[in-house]
Design a protein around this motif. Structure first.
Motif, PDB file in Angstrom:
ATOM      1  N   ASP A   1       0.094   8.660   6.988  1.00 16.81           N
ATOM      2  CA  ASP A   1      -1.270   8.920   6.537  1.00 16.81           C
ATOM      3  C   ASP A   1      -1.199   9.945   5.412  1.00 16.81           C
ATOM      4  N   PRO A   2      -2.330  10.264   4.783  1.00 15.14           N
ATOM      5  CA  PRO A   2      -2.287  11.218   3.663  1.00 15.14           C
ATOM      6  C   PRO A   2      -1.690  12.575   4.018  1.00 15.14           C
ATOM      7  N   GLU A   3      -1.707  12.929   5.311  1.00 18.76           N
ATOM      8  CA  GLU A   3      -1.178  14.230   5.719  1.00 18.76           C
ATOM      9  C   GLU A   3       0.342  14.211   5.862  1.00 18.76           C
ATOM     10  N   THR A   4       0.883  13.072   6.284  1.00 20.39           N
ATOM     11  CA  THR A   4       2.319  13.013   6.589  1.00 20.39           C
ATOM     12  C   THR A   4       3.129  12.253   5.550  1.00 20.39           C
ATOM     13  N   SER A   5       2.460  11.525   4.673  1.00 16.31           N
ATOM     14  CA  SER A   5       3.168  10.704   3.692  1.00 16.31           C
ATOM     15  C   SER A   5       3.043  11.296   2.295  1.00 16.31           C
ATOM     16  N   LYS A   6       4.088  11.136   1.505  1.00 15.10           N
ATOM     17  CA  LYS A   6       4.078  11.620   0.127  1.00 15.10           C
ATOM     18  C   LYS A   6       3.459  10.617  -0.837  1.00 15.10           C
ATOM     19  N   VAL A   7       3.133   9.411  -0.339  1.00 17.56           N
ATOM     20  CA  VAL A   7       2.608   8.387  -1.246  1.00 17.56           C
ATOM     21  C   VAL A   7       1.234   7.865  -0.835  1.00 17.56           C
ATOM     22  N   ILE A   8       0.943   7.825   0.464  1.00 24.82           N
ATOM     23  CA  ILE A   8      -0.329   7.258   0.924  1.00 24.82           C
ATOM     24  C   ILE A   8      -1.490   8.141   0.469  1.00 24.82           C
ATOM     25  N   GLY A   9      -2.493   7.486  -0.105  1.00 24.26           N
ATOM     26  CA  GLY A   9      -3.661   8.206  -0.596  1.00 24.26           C
ATOM     27  C   GLY A   9      -3.499   8.742  -1.999  1.00 24.26           C
ATOM     28  N   LYS A  10      -2.355   8.471  -2.617  1.00 22.49           N
ATOM     29  CA  LYS A  10      -2.116   8.961  -3.972  1.00 22.49           C
ATOM     30  C   LYS A  10      -2.086   7.804  -4.964  1.00 22.49           C
ATOM     31  N   PRO A  11      -2.624   8.025  -6.166  1.00 22.46           N
ATOM     32  CA  PRO A  11      -2.468   6.999  -7.202  1.00 22.46           C
ATOM     33  C   PRO A  11      -1.021   6.957  -7.674  1.00 22.46           C
ATOM     34  N   ILE A  12      -0.607   5.811  -8.150  1.00 19.61           N
ATOM     35  CA  ILE A  12       0.790   5.633  -8.557  1.00 19.61           C
ATOM     36  C   ILE A  12       1.202   6.650  -9.614  1.00 19.61           C
ATOM     37  N   LYS A  13       0.288   7.004 -10.506  1.00 22.55           N
ATOM     38  CA  LYS A  13       0.639   7.936 -11.581  1.00 22.55           C
ATOM     39  C   LYS A  13       1.018   9.317 -11.053  1.00 22.55           C
ATOM     40  N   ASP A  14       0.603   9.646  -9.811  1.00 22.97           N
ATOM     41  CA  ASP A  14       0.901  10.961  -9.242  1.00 22.97           C
ATOM     42  C   ASP A  14       2.096  10.946  -8.300  1.00 22.97           C
ATOM     43  N   ILE A  15       2.742   9.795  -8.155  1.00 24.75           N
ATOM     44  CA  ILE A  15       3.897   9.698  -7.256  1.00 24.75           C
ATOM     45  C   ILE A  15       5.166   9.976  -8.061  1.00 24.75           C
ATOM     46  N   PRO A  16       5.907  11.022  -7.715  1.00 25.94           N
ATOM     47  CA  PRO A  16       7.136  11.326  -8.459  1.00 25.94           C
ATOM     48  C   PRO A  16       8.236  10.320  -8.124  1.00 25.94           C
ATOM     49  N   LEU A  17       8.672   9.584  -9.115  1.00 24.06           N
ATOM     50  CA  LEU A  17       9.726   8.594  -8.927  1.00 24.06           C
ATOM     51  C   LEU A  17      10.869   8.889  -9.888  1.00 24.06           C
ATOM     52  N   PRO A  18      12.086   8.522  -9.520  1.00 26.48           N
ATOM     53  CA  PRO A  18      13.201   8.660 -10.468  1.00 26.48           C
ATOM     54  C   PRO A  18      12.946   7.823 -11.722  1.00 26.48           C
ATOM     55  N   LYS A  29      -2.757 -10.114  -0.342  1.00 25.71           N
ATOM     56  CA  LYS A  29      -3.095 -10.266  -1.753  1.00 25.71           C
ATOM     57  C   LYS A  29      -2.158  -9.411  -2.593  1.00 25.71           C
ATOM     58  N   ILE A  30      -1.718  -9.966  -3.721  1.00 25.55           N
ATOM     59  CA  ILE A  30      -0.836  -9.240  -4.626  1.00 25.55           C
ATOM     60  C   ILE A  30      -1.682  -8.463  -5.627  1.00 25.55           C
ATOM     61  N   ILE A  31      -1.442  -7.162  -5.713  1.00 31.67           N
ATOM     62  CA  ILE A  31      -2.151  -6.310  -6.667  1.00 31.67           C
ATOM     63  C   ILE A  31      -1.123  -5.748  -7.637  1.00 31.67           C
ATOM     64  N   MET A  32      -1.256  -6.088  -8.902  1.00 29.97           N
ATOM     65  CA  MET A  32      -0.302  -5.614  -9.892  1.00 29.97           C
ATOM     66  C   MET A  32      -0.496  -4.122 -10.150  1.00 29.97           C
ATOM     67  N   GLU A  33       0.580  -3.478 -10.489  1.00 32.78           N
ATOM     68  CA  GLU A  33       0.585  -2.029 -10.682  1.00 32.78           C
ATOM     69  C   GLU A  33      -0.310  -1.602 -11.844  1.00 32.78           C
ATOM     70  N   HIS A  34      -1.070  -0.539 -11.624  1.00 37.26           N
ATOM     71  CA  HIS A  34      -1.719   0.193 -12.709  1.00 37.26           C
ATOM     72  C   HIS A  34      -1.779   1.652 -12.288  1.00 37.26           C
ATOM     73  N   SER A  35      -1.885   2.547 -13.225  1.00 30.18           N
ATOM     74  CA  SER A  35      -1.671   3.971 -12.948  1.00 30.18           C
ATOM     75  C   SER A  35      -2.646   4.550 -11.935  1.00 30.18           C
ATOM     76  N   ASP A  36      -3.847   3.972 -11.818  1.00 28.19           N
ATOM     77  CA  ASP A  36      -4.846   4.513 -10.892  1.00 28.19           C
ATOM     78  C   ASP A  36      -4.825   3.825  -9.528  1.00 28.19           C
ATOM     79  N   LEU A  37      -3.915   2.885  -9.329  1.00 29.79           N
ATOM     80  CA  LEU A  37      -3.827   2.182  -8.050  1.00 29.79           C
ATOM     81  C   LEU A  37      -3.387   3.155  -6.958  1.00 29.79           C
ATOM     82  N   VAL A  38      -4.148   3.209  -5.865  1.00 34.07           N
ATOM     83  CA  VAL A  38      -3.870   4.134  -4.766  1.00 34.07           C
ATOM     84  C   VAL A  38      -3.156   3.391  -3.641  1.00 34.07           C
ATOM     85  N   ILE A  39      -2.060   3.964  -3.155  1.00 32.22           N
ATOM     86  CA  ILE A  39      -1.291   3.370  -2.065  1.00 32.22           C
ATOM     87  C   ILE A  39      -1.998   3.637  -0.740  1.00 32.22           C
TER      88      ILE A  39
END
Length: 244
Positions: A190-207, A220-230
């Motif tokens: 959940d947003p409290e225990t996960s580093k990605v849930i509840g965050k938009p892709i643009k805010d997720i630190p990735l290598p 349903k397949i949702i293509m990536e965009h920077s504001d997409l929230v996991i």
């Protein structure tokens, strides 16, 4: 504004039912195969011939070992078993290679598979599929001459990748060029225990070598965009380069 060029290697994410339409857009539709020649009567060739003849394909299998041809003749019901060298030009011409839909080379020797496949293609077979055990050979030979190069080791790698990672990884596939892989991960927590849930892709630190390309949510397949929230239980599809 990416433009697709001839011979680009393209990876699609699509629902299974849409695959024929995607393929139709990208290339001409091949006519159904009917006449098949298999080079190599080992375990792979024998089992492949058995499956194909059960589906009403016209199968010929070429094997250079006389003892194996006897075993093949006893095991197969409809396939024609030929004793000879699959790289023998005269033999291929006698068996009407130019009117054959597919030539499949599955001997235990990479060099023999490559040479016989190149010869079959030059003599007019419609499609060539070649078993290559050394992954480093795959990129070198898959071209206008050899249509499909199959590396058992790469298939094995894909299976192992999914097993050695955490339980949240439900599949992992090494791509043909061996420098990239696609990973499918279930977002848990959940947003409290996960580093990605509840965050938009643009805010997720990735290598720098990793990219989220899409998520699957409620089938349903949702293509990536920077504001997409996991969200929880999203299946996140990532592409990861093994080298940078």
């Amino acid at each position: 504004e990416t433009k697709i060029k001839e011979n680009d290697l393209i990876y699609f994410i699509t629902a299974t039912g849409n695959i024929p339409e995607v393929m139709r857009q990208m290339r001409r539709k091949d006519k159904p195969y009917k006449k098949i020649i298999i080079a190599g009567g080992g375990n792979i060739g024998m089992l492949l011939a058995k499956k194909l003849e059960e589906q009403d394909y016209q199968v010929k299998i070429i094997e250079i070992d006389p003892n194996k041809t006897v075993a093949l003749s006893e095991y197969l019901n409809e396939s024609i078993v030929l004793l000879g060298d699959a790289a023998d030009k005269e033999l291929l011409l006698e068996e009407n290679i130019e009117n054959t839909d597919a030539f499949i080379a599955v001997t235990s020797a990479d060099e023999a598979n490559i040479l016989s496949s190149m010869l079959a293609k030059r003599l007019g077979v419609h499609k060539v599929m070649t078993l290559i055990n050394r992954p480093s050979y795959v990129n070198l030979v898959e071209s206008d001459v050899i249509d499909v190069a199959i590396s058992p080791k790469q298939i094995t790698i894909s299976t192992l990748l999914a097993r050695v990672r955490s339980n949240n990884v439900i599949s992992a596939h090494a791509l043909r060029n061996t420098i990239s892989e696609v990973i499918e991960i279930i977002a848990k927590g959940d947003p409290e225990t996960s580093k990605v849930i509840g965050k938009p892709i643009k805010d997720i630190p990735l290598p720098k070598t990793s990219y989220i390309v899409a998520i699957v949510r409620d089938e349903k397949i949702i293509m990536e965009h920077s504001d997409l929230v996991i969200e929880q239980d999203d299946r996140v599809i990532m592409m990861h380069r093994l080298f940078y």
